[in-house]
Motif scaffolding. Sequence first.
Motif, PDB file in Angstrom:
ATOM      1  N   SER A  46      -4.728  10.928  -6.243  1.00 32.56           N
ATOM      2  CA  SER A  46      -5.236  10.918  -4.877  1.00 32.56           C
ATOM      3  C   SER A  46      -5.444   9.447  -4.535  1.00 32.56           C
ATOM      4  CB  SER A  46      -6.569  11.672  -4.827  1.00 32.56           C
ATOM      5  OG  SER A  46      -7.210  11.451  -3.598  1.00 32.56           O
ATOM      6  N   VAL A  47      -4.751   8.940  -3.503  1.00 27.72           N
ATOM      7  CA  VAL A  47      -4.757   7.512  -3.204  1.00 27.72           C
ATOM      8  C   VAL A  47      -5.461   7.212  -1.892  1.00 27.72           C
ATOM      9  CG1 VAL A  47      -3.323   5.460  -2.836  1.00 27.72           C
ATOM     10  CG2 VAL A  47      -2.596   7.211  -4.484  1.00 27.72           C
ATOM     11  N   HIS A  48      -6.448   6.323  -1.954  1.00 29.57           N
ATOM     12  CA  HIS A  48      -7.144   5.812  -0.771  1.00 29.57           C
ATOM     13  C   HIS A  48      -6.783   4.337  -0.680  1.00 29.57           C
ATOM     14  CE1 HIS A  48      -9.822   9.387  -0.505  1.00 29.57           C
ATOM     15  NE2 HIS A  48      -9.506   9.430  -1.792  1.00 29.57           N
ATOM     16  N   VAL A  49      -6.576   3.827   0.540  1.00 28.33           N
ATOM     17  CA  VAL A  49      -6.148   2.440   0.682  1.00 28.33           C
ATOM     18  C   VAL A  49      -7.097   1.640   1.569  1.00 28.33           C
ATOM     19  CG1 VAL A  49      -3.701   2.911   0.258  1.00 28.33           C
ATOM     20  CG2 VAL A  49      -4.592   3.029   2.591  1.00 28.33           C
ATOM     21  N   ARG A  59       1.223   4.126  -2.932  1.00 25.15           N
ATOM     22  CA  ARG A  59       1.061   5.546  -2.601  1.00 25.15           C
ATOM     23  C   ARG A  59       2.287   6.341  -3.048  1.00 25.15           C
ATOM     24  NH1 ARG A  59      -0.394   5.273   2.728  1.00 25.15           N
ATOM     25  NH2 ARG A  59      -2.602   5.609   2.483  1.00 25.15           N
ATOM     26  N   ARG A  64       0.849  -1.210   0.000  1.00 31.14           N
ATOM     27  CA  ARG A  64       0.000   0.000   0.000  1.00 31.14           C
ATOM     28  C   ARG A  64       0.877   1.250   0.000  1.00 31.14           C
ATOM     29  NH1 ARG A  64      -2.731  -3.053   4.014  1.00 31.14           N
ATOM     30  NH2 ARG A  64      -2.087  -1.620   5.644  1.00 31.14           N
ATOM     31  N   ASP A  65       1.947   1.227   0.804  1.00 34.16           N
ATOM     32  CA  ASP A  65       2.869   2.367   0.858  1.00 34.16           C
ATOM     33  C   ASP A  65       3.582   2.562  -0.481  1.00 34.16           C
ATOM     34  OD1 ASP A  65       2.158   2.808   3.490  1.00 34.16           O
ATOM     35  OD2 ASP A  65       3.979   1.924   4.340  1.00 34.16           O
ATOM     36  N   VAL A  86       1.176   9.261  -5.684  1.00 37.49           N
ATOM     37  CA  VAL A  86       0.944  10.617  -5.171  1.00 37.49           C
ATOM     38  C   VAL A  86       1.818  11.670  -5.862  1.00 37.49           C
ATOM     39  CG1 VAL A  86       1.064  12.086  -3.117  1.00 37.49           C
ATOM     40  CG2 VAL A  86      -0.062   9.853  -2.984  1.00 37.49           C
TER      41      VAL A  86
END
Length: 121
Positions: free
Chosen positions: A28-31, A19, A15-16, A23
Amino acid sequence: MTLTVLAVDDSRTMRDMIRLALVPNGFSVHVAEDGLDGLDVLSGLAPDVIITDINMPRMDGFGFIDAVRAQEDHRATPILVLTTESAADLKMRARNAGATGWIVKPFDPGKLVKALHMVTG
Protein backbone atom coordinates in the motif's frame (compact mmCIF):
# COMPACT_ATOMS: atom_id res chain seq x y z
CA MET A 1 0.23 -9.19 4.77
CA THR A 2 0.09 -5.77 3.12
CA LEU A 3 3.04 -3.51 3.91
CA THR A 4 2.37 0.21 4.02
CA VAL A 5 5.00 2.45 2.42
CA LEU A 6 5.39 6.22 2.55
CA ALA A 7 7.42 7.42 -0.47
CA VAL A 8 8.75 10.99 -0.31
CA ASP A 9 10.17 12.36 -3.57
CA ASP A 10 9.80 15.70 -5.36
CA SER A 11 9.70 13.95 -8.75
CA ARG A 12 6.21 12.89 -9.83
CA THR A 13 7.81 10.40 -12.23
CA MET A 14 9.78 8.81 -9.40
CA ARG A 15 6.68 8.64 -7.16
CA ASP A 16 4.81 6.94 -10.02
CA MET A 17 7.69 4.50 -10.62
CA ILE A 18 7.78 3.57 -6.94
CA ARG A 19 4.01 3.02 -6.96
CA LEU A 20 4.22 0.92 -10.15
CA ALA A 21 6.99 -1.21 -8.63
CA LEU A 22 5.29 -1.78 -5.29
CA VAL A 23 1.49 -1.92 -5.70
CA PRO A 24 1.51 -5.08 -7.88
CA ASN A 25 3.70 -6.68 -5.18
CA GLY A 26 1.09 -6.14 -2.48
CA PHE A 27 2.27 -2.86 -0.99
CA SER A 28 0.00 0.00 0.00
CA VAL A 29 1.79 3.16 -1.21
CA HIS A 30 1.29 6.70 0.09
CA VAL A 31 3.27 9.52 -1.52
CA ALA A 32 4.51 12.98 -0.57
CA GLU A 33 6.25 15.70 -2.61
CA ASP A 34 8.95 16.77 -0.12
CA GLY A 35 9.93 16.49 3.53
CA LEU A 36 7.28 18.90 4.82
CA ASP A 37 4.55 17.18 2.81
CA GLY A 38 5.96 13.86 4.02
CA LEU A 39 5.54 14.90 7.65
CA ASP A 40 1.92 15.93 6.93
CA VAL A 41 1.13 12.58 5.30
CA LEU A 42 2.97 10.72 8.06
CA SER A 43 0.84 12.33 10.78
CA GLY A 44 -2.14 10.18 9.77
CA LEU A 45 -0.20 7.06 8.88
CA ALA A 46 1.68 4.17 10.50
CA PRO A 47 3.93 3.03 7.63
CA ASP A 48 5.92 -0.19 7.83
CA VAL A 49 8.72 1.52 5.90
CA ILE A 50 9.55 4.99 4.56
CA ILE A 51 11.39 5.74 1.31
CA THR A 52 12.84 9.23 0.90
CA ASP A 53 14.84 11.17 -1.63
CA ILE A 54 17.62 13.48 -0.39
CA ASN A 55 17.51 16.48 -2.74
CA MET A 56 14.07 18.08 -2.37
CA PRO A 57 12.73 21.64 -1.98
CA ARG A 58 11.40 23.06 1.32
CA MET A 59 12.77 20.18 3.45
CA ASP A 60 15.42 17.78 2.18
CA GLY A 61 15.76 14.11 3.04
CA PHE A 62 18.18 14.71 5.91
CA GLY A 63 15.79 17.15 7.59
CA PHE A 64 12.91 14.75 6.97
CA ILE A 65 14.78 11.79 8.50
CA ASP A 66 15.70 13.92 11.54
CA ALA A 67 12.06 15.01 11.96
CA VAL A 68 10.76 11.43 11.63
CA ARG A 69 13.29 10.09 14.13
CA ALA A 70 12.28 12.82 16.60
CA GLN A 71 8.78 11.29 16.75
CA GLU A 72 8.35 8.55 19.33
CA ASP A 73 6.02 6.54 17.05
CA HIS A 74 8.55 6.40 14.22
CA ARG A 75 11.89 5.91 15.97
CA ALA A 76 12.07 2.30 14.77
CA THR A 77 10.36 2.66 11.37
CA PRO A 78 12.85 1.60 8.66
CA ILE A 79 13.84 4.46 6.34
CA LEU A 80 15.39 3.75 2.93
CA VAL A 81 17.06 6.59 1.07
CA LEU A 82 16.38 6.43 -2.69
CA THR A 83 18.55 9.01 -4.46
CA THR A 84 20.85 9.73 -7.39
CA GLU A 85 23.60 10.51 -4.86
CA SER A 86 26.20 7.86 -4.14
CA ALA A 87 28.91 9.74 -2.20
CA ALA A 88 30.16 7.93 0.90
CA ASP A 89 29.94 11.07 3.07
CA LEU A 90 26.25 11.50 2.20
CA LYS A 91 25.55 7.85 2.98
CA MET A 92 27.28 8.28 6.34
CA ARG A 93 25.31 11.46 7.04
CA ALA A 94 22.05 9.64 6.22
CA ARG A 95 22.99 6.71 8.49
CA ASN A 96 23.88 9.10 11.29
CA ALA A 97 20.48 10.78 10.86
CA GLY A 98 18.78 7.40 11.20
CA ALA A 99 18.44 5.97 7.69
CA THR A 100 18.27 2.17 7.52
CA GLY A 101 19.56 1.75 3.96
CA TRP A 102 20.51 3.46 0.70
CA ILE A 103 19.41 2.71 -2.87
CA VAL A 104 20.79 4.59 -5.87
CA LYS A 105 18.48 5.72 -8.70
CA PRO A 106 17.62 4.46 -11.18
CA PHE A 107 16.41 1.54 -9.09
CA ASP A 108 15.63 -2.03 -10.07
CA PRO A 109 11.98 -2.69 -9.04
CA GLY A 110 12.74 -6.25 -7.94
CA LYS A 111 15.64 -5.11 -5.79
CA LEU A 112 13.51 -2.37 -4.21
CA VAL A 113 10.82 -4.92 -3.29
CA LYS A 114 13.48 -7.24 -1.88
CA ALA A 115 15.08 -4.40 0.13
CA LEU A 116 11.72 -3.40 1.61
CA HIS A 117 11.02 -6.98 2.66
CA MET A 118 14.49 -7.21 4.22
CA VAL A 119 14.12 -4.07 6.37
CA THR A 120 10.58 -4.89 7.47
CA GLY A 121 11.68 -8.44 8.30
